[in-house]
Design a protein around this motif. Structure first.
Motif, PDB file in Angstrom:
ATOM      1  N   GLY A 144     -11.442  -5.005   8.371  1.00  0.00           N
ATOM      2  CA  GLY A 144     -10.611  -5.616   7.961  1.00  0.00           C
ATOM      3  C   GLY A 144     -10.300  -5.962   6.155  1.00  0.00           C
ATOM      4  O   GLY A 144      -9.426  -6.691   5.891  1.00  0.00           O
ATOM      5  N   SER A 146      -9.252  -4.440   3.548  1.00  0.00           N
ATOM      6  CA  SER A 146      -8.283  -4.558   2.683  1.00  0.00           C
ATOM      7  C   SER A 146      -7.189  -5.254   3.053  1.00  0.00           C
ATOM      8  O   SER A 146      -6.538  -5.988   2.277  1.00  0.00           O
ATOM      9  CB  SER A 146      -7.725  -2.843   2.624  1.00  0.00           C
ATOM     10  OG  SER A 146      -8.631  -1.704   2.481  1.00  0.00           O
ATOM     11  N   ALA A 147      -6.929  -5.291   4.421  1.00  0.00           N
ATOM     12  CA  ALA A 147      -5.905  -6.429   4.950  1.00  0.00           C
ATOM     13  C   ALA A 147      -6.123  -7.851   4.537  1.00  0.00           C
ATOM     14  O   ALA A 147      -5.142  -8.563   4.177  1.00  0.00           O
ATOM     15  CB  ALA A 147      -5.383  -6.199   6.251  1.00  0.00           C
ATOM     16  N   ALA A 150      -5.950  -8.526   0.728  1.00  0.00           N
ATOM     17  CA  ALA A 150      -4.449  -8.522   0.392  1.00  0.00           C
ATOM     18  C   ALA A 150      -3.828  -9.735   0.445  1.00  0.00           C
ATOM     19  O   ALA A 150      -2.974 -10.369  -0.213  1.00  0.00           O
ATOM     20  CB  ALA A 150      -3.807  -7.068   0.694  1.00  0.00           C
ATOM     21  N   ARG A 151      -3.993 -10.333   1.743  1.00  0.00           N
ATOM     22  CA  ARG A 151      -3.333 -11.496   2.349  1.00  0.00           C
ATOM     23  C   ARG A 151      -3.924 -12.692   1.502  1.00  0.00           C
ATOM     24  O   ARG A 151      -3.121 -13.588   1.305  1.00  0.00           O
ATOM     25  CB  ARG A 151      -3.686 -11.683   3.589  1.00  0.00           C
ATOM     26  CG  ARG A 151      -3.146 -11.009   4.566  1.00  0.00           C
ATOM     27  CD  ARG A 151      -3.233 -11.199   6.074  1.00  0.00           C
ATOM     28  NE  ARG A 151      -2.666 -10.253   7.207  1.00  0.00           N
ATOM     29  CZ  ARG A 151      -2.515 -10.513   8.535  1.00  0.00           C
ATOM     30  NH1 ARG A 151      -3.278 -11.303   8.971  1.00  0.00           N
ATOM     31  NH2 ARG A 151      -1.928  -9.946   9.102  1.00  0.00           N
ATOM     32  N   THR A 158      -6.855  -7.162  -5.121  1.00  0.00           N
ATOM     33  CA  THR A 158      -7.379  -6.456  -3.830  1.00  0.00           C
ATOM     34  C   THR A 158      -8.089  -5.019  -4.539  1.00  0.00           C
ATOM     35  O   THR A 158      -8.936  -4.659  -4.325  1.00  0.00           O
ATOM     36  CB  THR A 158      -6.780  -6.385  -2.710  1.00  0.00           C
ATOM     37  OG1 THR A 158      -6.463  -7.872  -2.199  1.00  0.00           O
ATOM     38  CG2 THR A 158      -7.278  -5.442  -1.659  1.00  0.00           C
ATOM     39  N   TYR A 218       1.596 -14.453  10.329  1.00  0.00           N
ATOM     40  CA  TYR A 218       1.276 -13.275   9.419  1.00  0.00           C
ATOM     41  C   TYR A 218       1.771 -12.083  10.277  1.00  0.00           C
ATOM     42  O   TYR A 218       2.147 -11.012   9.536  1.00  0.00           O
ATOM     43  CB  TYR A 218      -0.074 -13.131   9.114  1.00  0.00           C
ATOM     44  CG  TYR A 218      -0.646 -13.835   8.025  1.00  0.00           C
ATOM     45  CD1 TYR A 218      -0.121 -13.452   6.737  1.00  0.00           C
ATOM     46  CD2 TYR A 218      -1.345 -15.132   7.969  1.00  0.00           C
ATOM     47  CE1 TYR A 218      -0.462 -14.024   5.659  1.00  0.00           C
ATOM     48  CE2 TYR A 218      -1.831 -15.572   6.871  1.00  0.00           C
ATOM     49  CZ  TYR A 218      -1.497 -15.404   5.699  1.00  0.00           C
ATOM     50  OH  TYR A 218      -1.752 -15.856   4.673  1.00  0.00           O
ATOM     51  N   ASN A 219       1.741 -12.079  11.415  1.00  0.00           N
ATOM     52  CA  ASN A 219       1.954 -10.565  12.262  1.00  0.00           C
ATOM     53  C   ASN A 219       3.516 -10.709  12.983  1.00  0.00           C
ATOM     54  O   ASN A 219       3.688  -9.405  13.235  1.00  0.00           O
ATOM     55  CB  ASN A 219       0.909 -10.687  13.478  1.00  0.00           C
ATOM     56  CG  ASN A 219      -0.600 -10.479  12.711  1.00  0.00           C
ATOM     57  OD1 ASN A 219      -0.748  -9.477  12.236  1.00  0.00           O
ATOM     58  ND2 ASN A 219      -1.290 -11.320  13.051  1.00  0.00           N
TER      59      ASN A 219
END
Length: 260
Positions: A144, A146-147, A150-151, A158, A218-219
């Motif tokens: 996880g 990258s995700a 970035a968050r 990033t 977030y989702n």
């Protein structure tokens, strides 16, 4: 008392706070398959133990939180597909319903950085350093990275970390929002325990609900996230702890929460 299956992972409990320590300081707390299995089991047991309300994760010694996976073990997988389907230590923390505080001492590299990112709150010692170092070895993170980065720090920062693999220090991590606080090394674990104790004193169901709600925020699309929040607020409001909170407020006394 919860007992890990390997001495390379330690477990302690302080009241309602569990402390999990990666314990291979001579190897920068790099994670072996046995350690990964132990973390998976510990996460499940912490979920099942109502007496545990908050988890603190740290590394032994001052040199490293974790340097990620033990590179020497990566060639043990029979096929790339077996590597892809391994039960990973990063995944173990994702199942924790309870809040997790990372106390980052020294290096948080590769999977060690991913592990810290999966935690809900990150506190760093002044000697901490963070790197998505996999690109220097010919691959990228798979837990996880990258995700989650970035968050936390935005796409440009990033990209800088992912594409160079170079480390950033604790102060830059604080400026970018990767960590919430930076303290001196000797103060790291005491501060993490202080914060964990504060959270553990709150209504446990409400705290777990807050964690689940943040994930939904977030989702989910905004309108669905707001509706979800209203629904789980209603669930919290119906608990005995919420009634205790209202009674304590009216009676001008500290509440006593019982996870009910």
């Amino acid at each position: 008392m919860i007992s890990p299956a390997t001495d390379d992972v330690l477990f302690e409990q302080h009241g309602h706070v569990a402390v999990i320590t990666l314990n291979r300081p001579a190897k920068l707390n790099a994670v072996t398959s046995e350690m990964s299995d132990a973390l998976v089991e510990l996460a499940q047991q912490c979920n099942q133990d109502d007496d545990i309300r908050v988890v603190v994760l740290t590394g032994a010694g001052e040199r490293a939180f974790s340097a990620g996976s033990d590179i020497r073990e990566l060639d043990k997988y029979a096929t790339p597909w077996a590597f892809r389907n391994r039960e990973d230590y990063c995944d173990s923390l994702k199942v924790l319903r309870k809040p997790v505080i990372a106390a980052v001492n020294g290096y948080a590299l590769g999977g060690g950085l991913e592990t810290a990112l999966i935690c809900d709150i990150r506190i760093a010692s002044s000697n901490a350093s963070f790197a998505a170092a996999e690109v220097k070895l010919g691959w990228i993170g798979g837990g996880g990275m990258s995700a989650l980065l970035a968050r936390s720090i935005g796409p440009s920062n990033t990209s800088l970390m992912l594409m160079t693999g170079d480390p950033i220090d604790a102060e830059r991590a604080l400026t970018w929002g990767l960590v919430s606080e930076v303290v001196e090394p000797a103060a790291l674990l005491p501060r993490a325990l202080e914060l964990a104790t504060t959270i553990a004193a709150r209504a446990p169901i409400a705290v777990e609900t807050a964690k689940a709600n943040l994930s939904a925020a977030y989702n989910l699309p905004l309108d669905q996230a707001v509706r979800y929040e209203r629904d789980i607020q209603t669930v919290c409001f119906a608990t005995q702890d919420a009634a205790e909170g209202r009674a304590a407020f009216a009676e001008r006394r500290p509440p006593t929460f019982t996870r009910a």
